[in-house]
Motif scaffolding. Structure first.
Motif, PDB file in Angstrom:
ATOM      1  N   ALA A 345      53.915 -13.329 -11.555  1.00  0.00           N
ATOM      2  CA  ALA A 345      54.479 -14.480 -10.849  1.00  0.00           C
ATOM      3  C   ALA A 345      55.808 -14.140 -10.181  1.00  0.00           C
ATOM      4  O   ALA A 345      56.130 -14.660  -9.105  1.00  0.00           O
ATOM      5  CB  ALA A 345      54.662 -15.644 -11.825  1.00  0.00           C
ATOM      6  N   ARG A 346      56.573 -13.250 -10.799  1.00  0.00           N
ATOM      7  CA  ARG A 346      57.858 -12.835 -10.230  1.00  0.00           C
ATOM      8  C   ARG A 346      57.687 -11.774  -9.143  1.00  0.00           C
ATOM      9  O   ARG A 346      58.664 -11.396  -8.494  1.00  0.00           O
ATOM     10  CB  ARG A 346      58.771 -12.294 -11.336  1.00  0.00           C
ATOM     11  CG  ARG A 346      59.338 -13.352 -12.274  1.00  0.00           C
ATOM     12  CD  ARG A 346      60.234 -12.730 -13.329  1.00  0.00           C
ATOM     13  NE  ARG A 346      60.837 -13.730 -14.205  1.00  0.00           N
ATOM     14  CZ  ARG A 346      62.001 -14.340 -13.973  1.00  0.00           C
ATOM     15  NH1 ARG A 346      62.701 -14.036 -12.887  1.00  0.00           N
ATOM     16  NH2 ARG A 346      62.475 -15.229 -14.822  1.00  0.00           N
ATOM     17  N   GLY A 347      56.480 -11.282  -8.955  1.00  0.00           N
ATOM     18  CA  GLY A 347      56.239 -10.284  -7.933  1.00  0.00           C
ATOM     19  C   GLY A 347      56.577  -8.873  -8.361  1.00  0.00           C
ATOM     20  O   GLY A 347      56.679  -7.968  -7.522  1.00  0.00           O
ATOM     21  N   TYR A 348      56.717  -8.646  -9.664  1.00  0.00           N
ATOM     22  CA  TYR A 348      57.064  -7.311 -10.153  1.00  0.00           C
ATOM     23  C   TYR A 348      55.863  -6.371 -10.128  1.00  0.00           C
ATOM     24  O   TYR A 348      56.000  -5.168  -9.895  1.00  0.00           O
ATOM     25  CB  TYR A 348      57.615  -7.387 -11.576  1.00  0.00           C
ATOM     26  CG  TYR A 348      58.962  -8.071 -11.699  1.00  0.00           C
ATOM     27  CD1 TYR A 348      59.746  -8.362 -10.599  1.00  0.00           C
ATOM     28  CD2 TYR A 348      59.448  -8.430 -12.956  1.00  0.00           C
ATOM     29  CE1 TYR A 348      60.981  -8.986 -10.721  1.00  0.00           C
ATOM     30  CE2 TYR A 348      60.681  -9.047 -13.095  1.00  0.00           C
ATOM     31  CZ  TYR A 348      61.439  -9.334 -11.991  1.00  0.00           C
ATOM     32  OH  TYR A 348      62.663  -9.942 -12.121  1.00  0.00           O
ATOM     33  N   ILE A 349      54.695  -6.915 -10.417  1.00  0.00           N
ATOM     34  CA  ILE A 349      53.459  -6.136 -10.436  1.00  0.00           C
ATOM     35  C   ILE A 349      52.358  -6.983  -9.812  1.00  0.00           C
ATOM     36  O   ILE A 349      52.503  -8.206  -9.656  1.00  0.00           O
ATOM     37  CB  ILE A 349      53.042  -5.715 -11.866  1.00  0.00           C
ATOM     38  CG1 ILE A 349      52.975  -6.939 -12.802  1.00  0.00           C
ATOM     39  CG2 ILE A 349      53.990  -4.659 -12.425  1.00  0.00           C
ATOM     40  CD1 ILE A 349      52.461  -6.636 -14.195  1.00  0.00           C
ATOM     41  N   SER A 350      51.274  -6.350  -9.448  1.00  0.00           N
ATOM     42  CA  SER A 350      50.140  -7.093  -8.889  1.00  0.00           C
ATOM     43  C   SER A 350      49.253  -7.600 -10.019  1.00  0.00           C
ATOM     44  O   SER A 350      49.277  -7.073 -11.132  1.00  0.00           O
ATOM     45  CB  SER A 350      49.341  -6.200  -7.944  1.00  0.00           C
ATOM     46  OG  SER A 350      48.822  -5.077  -8.644  1.00  0.00           O
ATOM     47  N   GLY A 351      48.468  -8.613  -9.713  1.00  0.00           N
ATOM     48  CA  GLY A 351      47.573  -9.177 -10.712  1.00  0.00           C
ATOM     49  C   GLY A 351      47.335 -10.647 -10.458  1.00  0.00           C
ATOM     50  O   GLY A 351      47.805 -11.222  -9.464  1.00  0.00           O
ATOM     51  N   ASP A 352      46.611 -11.277 -11.361  1.00  0.00           N
ATOM     52  CA  ASP A 352      46.277 -12.697 -11.262  1.00  0.00           C
ATOM     53  C   ASP A 352      47.061 -13.441 -12.345  1.00  0.00           C
ATOM     54  O   ASP A 352      46.669 -13.446 -13.515  1.00  0.00           O
ATOM     55  CB  ASP A 352      44.770 -12.879 -11.457  1.00  0.00           C
ATOM     56  CG  ASP A 352      44.301 -14.313 -11.210  1.00  0.00           C
ATOM     57  OD1 ASP A 352      45.129 -15.240 -11.350  1.00  0.00           O
ATOM     58  OD2 ASP A 352      43.111 -14.497 -10.904  1.00  0.00           O
ATOM     59  N   ALA A 353      48.177 -14.048 -11.956  1.00  0.00           N
ATOM     60  CA  ALA A 353      49.055 -14.716 -12.926  1.00  0.00           C
ATOM     61  C   ALA A 353      48.331 -15.844 -13.651  1.00  0.00           C
ATOM     62  O   ALA A 353      48.512 -16.040 -14.859  1.00  0.00           O
ATOM     63  CB  ALA A 353      50.304 -15.247 -12.220  1.00  0.00           C
ATOM     64  N   GLU A 354      47.509 -16.585 -12.918  1.00  0.00           N
ATOM     65  CA  GLU A 354      46.805 -17.714 -13.534  1.00  0.00           C
ATOM     66  C   GLU A 354      45.802 -17.235 -14.574  1.00  0.00           C
ATOM     67  O   GLU A 354      45.717 -17.806 -15.668  1.00  0.00           O
ATOM     68  CB  GLU A 354      46.096 -18.541 -12.462  1.00  0.00           C
ATOM     69  CG  GLU A 354      45.342 -19.741 -13.036  1.00  0.00           C
ATOM     70  CD  GLU A 354      44.717 -20.619 -11.959  1.00  0.00           C
ATOM     71  OE1 GLU A 354      44.159 -21.681 -12.311  1.00  0.00           O
ATOM     72  OE2 GLU A 354      44.782 -20.246 -10.776  1.00  0.00           O
ATOM     73  N   GLN A 355      45.056 -16.197 -14.260  1.00  0.00           N
ATOM     74  CA  GLN A 355      44.067 -15.700 -15.222  1.00  0.00           C
ATOM     75  C   GLN A 355      44.747 -15.117 -16.451  1.00  0.00           C
ATOM     76  O   GLN A 355      44.279 -15.305 -17.586  1.00  0.00           O
ATOM     77  CB  GLN A 355      43.173 -14.649 -14.575  1.00  0.00           C
ATOM     78  CG  GLN A 355      41.997 -14.232 -15.449  1.00  0.00           C
ATOM     79  CD  GLN A 355      41.095 -15.394 -15.813  1.00  0.00           C
ATOM     80  OE1 GLN A 355      40.638 -16.135 -14.941  1.00  0.00           O
ATOM     81  NE2 GLN A 355      40.840 -15.584 -17.114  1.00  0.00           N
ATOM     82  N   LEU A 356      45.843 -14.415 -16.249  1.00  0.00           N
ATOM     83  CA  LEU A 356      46.599 -13.875 -17.387  1.00  0.00           C
ATOM     84  C   LEU A 356      47.145 -15.003 -18.260  1.00  0.00           C
ATOM     85  O   LEU A 356      47.160 -14.895 -19.492  1.00  0.00           O
ATOM     86  CB  LEU A 356      47.736 -12.988 -16.889  1.00  0.00           C
ATOM     87  CG  LEU A 356      47.312 -11.622 -16.336  1.00  0.00           C
ATOM     88  CD1 LEU A 356      48.431 -11.005 -15.500  1.00  0.00           C
ATOM     89  CD2 LEU A 356      46.910 -10.682 -17.470  1.00  0.00           C
TER      90      LEU A 356
END
Length: 474
Positions: A345-356
């Motif tokens: 969410a902070r943009g530090y790494i890629s990924g799906d914040a909602e799924q996590l």
């Protein structure tokens, strides 16, 4: 003259002989001349778990501050009516016992402790320093254990130093670096310790994220790309599992002889709002069967008002937390997933914040024995629970607060950092409507390390419960 010298010589020989005899008599046949790394490791894990889950730092302070638990009698701690003698255990045990014993392992020659012992010791020492700085702010760090009156380091210096210490711990840990015994947490599984190291690095990176975002981002990248990995299942949760008395869970021991805590009304209300199936795990039904529902105790009441809620009409914390063998969870898989969600969410790494975020809640459910996929899906699909990308701190902060139930010190830190859920001080609290933001330094610091203490508060701010710490100062 010769006769006099003979008497002196005889006396000296007799004294030496008596001294040797006394040494033999006073020798402990069960003691070892040299402390052994496995024993020190076992003792540190047990004492660390007791410190983290015990009354002084957990259910008689931080669990009250974050309104997980409430007092139904002897309500002074729940009203923040405390002093600089109230929080000495974390400081004294942290420095005099845990850090001292861990430094002993770290300083052992290779013949007494292989690199894996040293890596584990450095990891546990970093965790101990983290607890200390999260609670108090500036603390002795670089000079701790080296000087009688060590200087304090700022919280920024401690956090950044710990990131470096954990890098070193990671380099020391090697699956081919020698066996480890005395490990009651991971049974000598070095690969799991390597995952804990990276998980701690991720935790610390988020601690500094509001103040040093560039450094935080790099630390997150380092932790998440390291070959050692992160805690990746509930089976890898870092915890200490208790057995039976006297090696029992501290909360269990407390409730055997006392009855002065209830689950907080704040927590019960939140769980009811979300129709959260963790409520029967977190709380017991009142002993008065006519009540028929879970009833939390209000925080921050006077003794008389707290008593009047009714001992039989309010809910004690759940038996999951009050049995002798209840585990002291220190770092959960759920927390790792929440931290990854925030890092995305902070943009530090890629990924799906909602799924996590969903995965983190699911991991918490499974941790507490709720495995029905339909129950979990129905919970996650509620509008009130769904991830809000426009306010990730609220979504993550609220659910993390729930998942951290029982882990007072870390729940207290994350609540201060994320500012959710919004908590209100009770009606009889003594901080003018504010909630605590830190622990007092022990009073002994003023008398025994006064110059360092004064230098620290000159930078950090007054030694008050309401002084905001560096990571929390927005």
């Amino acid at each position: 003259m010769l006769k006099k010298l003979s008497y002196i010589t005889l006396f000296a020989l007799t004294l030496g002989s008596c001294s040797d005899t006394l040494d033999d008599i006073n020798a402990n046949p069960n003691a070892t001349e040299t402390p052994l790394a496995p024993y020190l490791l076992t003792g540190t894990l047990k004492q660390g778990a007791d410190l983290y889950w015990g009354d002084v730092n957990n259910f008689n302070s931080s669990l009250l501050f974050v309104q997980h638990w409430a007092k139904i009698q002897y309500t002074e701690p729940d009203r923040y009516d405390v002093s600089n003698t109230s929080f000495t255990t974390l400081w004294n045990t942290g420095y005099a016992t845990l850090i001292t014993d861990l430094n002993t392992i770290i300083n052992f020659p290779e013949a007494q402790a292989n690199s894996n012992y040293k890596g584990i010791a450095l990891t546990l020492r970093s965790w101990t320093f983290l607890l200390l700085t999260d609670a108090y702010g500036s603390i002795p760090y670089k000079e701790a254990g080296q000087k009688v009156t060590p200087a304090y380091n700022t919280q920024k210096e401690v956090y950044t130093g710990l990131l470096e210490d954990l890098k070193q711990a990671q380099s020391l840990l090697n699956t081919s670096g020698g066996s480890v015994t005395g490990d009651l947490a991971y049974k000598g599984d070095v690969s799991k310790w390597k995952k804990l190291v990276n998980s701690l690095r991720l935790r610390i990176a988020l601690r500094i994220s509001d103040k040093e975002p560039a450094l935080a981002k790099q630390a997150v990248i380092d932790a998440t790309t390291d070959a050692g990995g992160l805690i990746s299942s509930n089976a890898e949760t870092f915890k200490f599992t208790y057995t039976s008395s006297p090696q029992q869970n501290p909360a269990s021991a407390w409730f055997e002889t006392r009855d002065d805590f209830r689950i907080s009304k704040t927590m019960v209300d939140q769980l009811n709002e979300f129709s959260d199936p963790r409520l029967p795990v977190y709380a017991q039904l009142p002993s008065d069967a006519t009540v028929g529902k879970y009833v939390g105790g209000a925080n921050g009441l006077s003794n008389s008002d707290a008593n009047s809620q009714g001992f039989a009409k309010t809910s004690k914390p759940g038996t999951y937390f009050l049995t002798s063998s209840s585990p002291a969870v220190i770092f959960s898989y759920s927390e790792v997933l929440f931290n990854l969600s925030e890092a995305v969410a902070r943009g530090y790494i890629s990924g799906d914040a909602e799924q996590l975020y969903k995965n983190a809640i699911t991991a918490s459910f499974i941790q507490f024995g709720i495995t029905d996929a339909t129950v979990i899906s129905n919970y996650l699909n509620q509008t009130s629970v769904k991830y809000d990308a426009t306010n990730y701190a609220k979504s993550i902060g609220t659910q993390k607060w729930i998942a951290f139930y029982g882990q007072g010190l870390d729940a207290f830190t994350e609540w201060r950092r994320l500012d959710y859920p919004v908590l209100k001080a009770g009606p009889n609290t003594v901080l003018d409507g504010k909630l605590p933001s830190r622990f007092f330094y022990p009073g002994t610091e003023q008398s025994l390390n006064g110059d360092s203490y004064q230098a620290a508060i000159a930078i950090q701010g007054k030694d008050l419960l309401t002084t905001k710490l560096w990571f929390d100062a927005k």
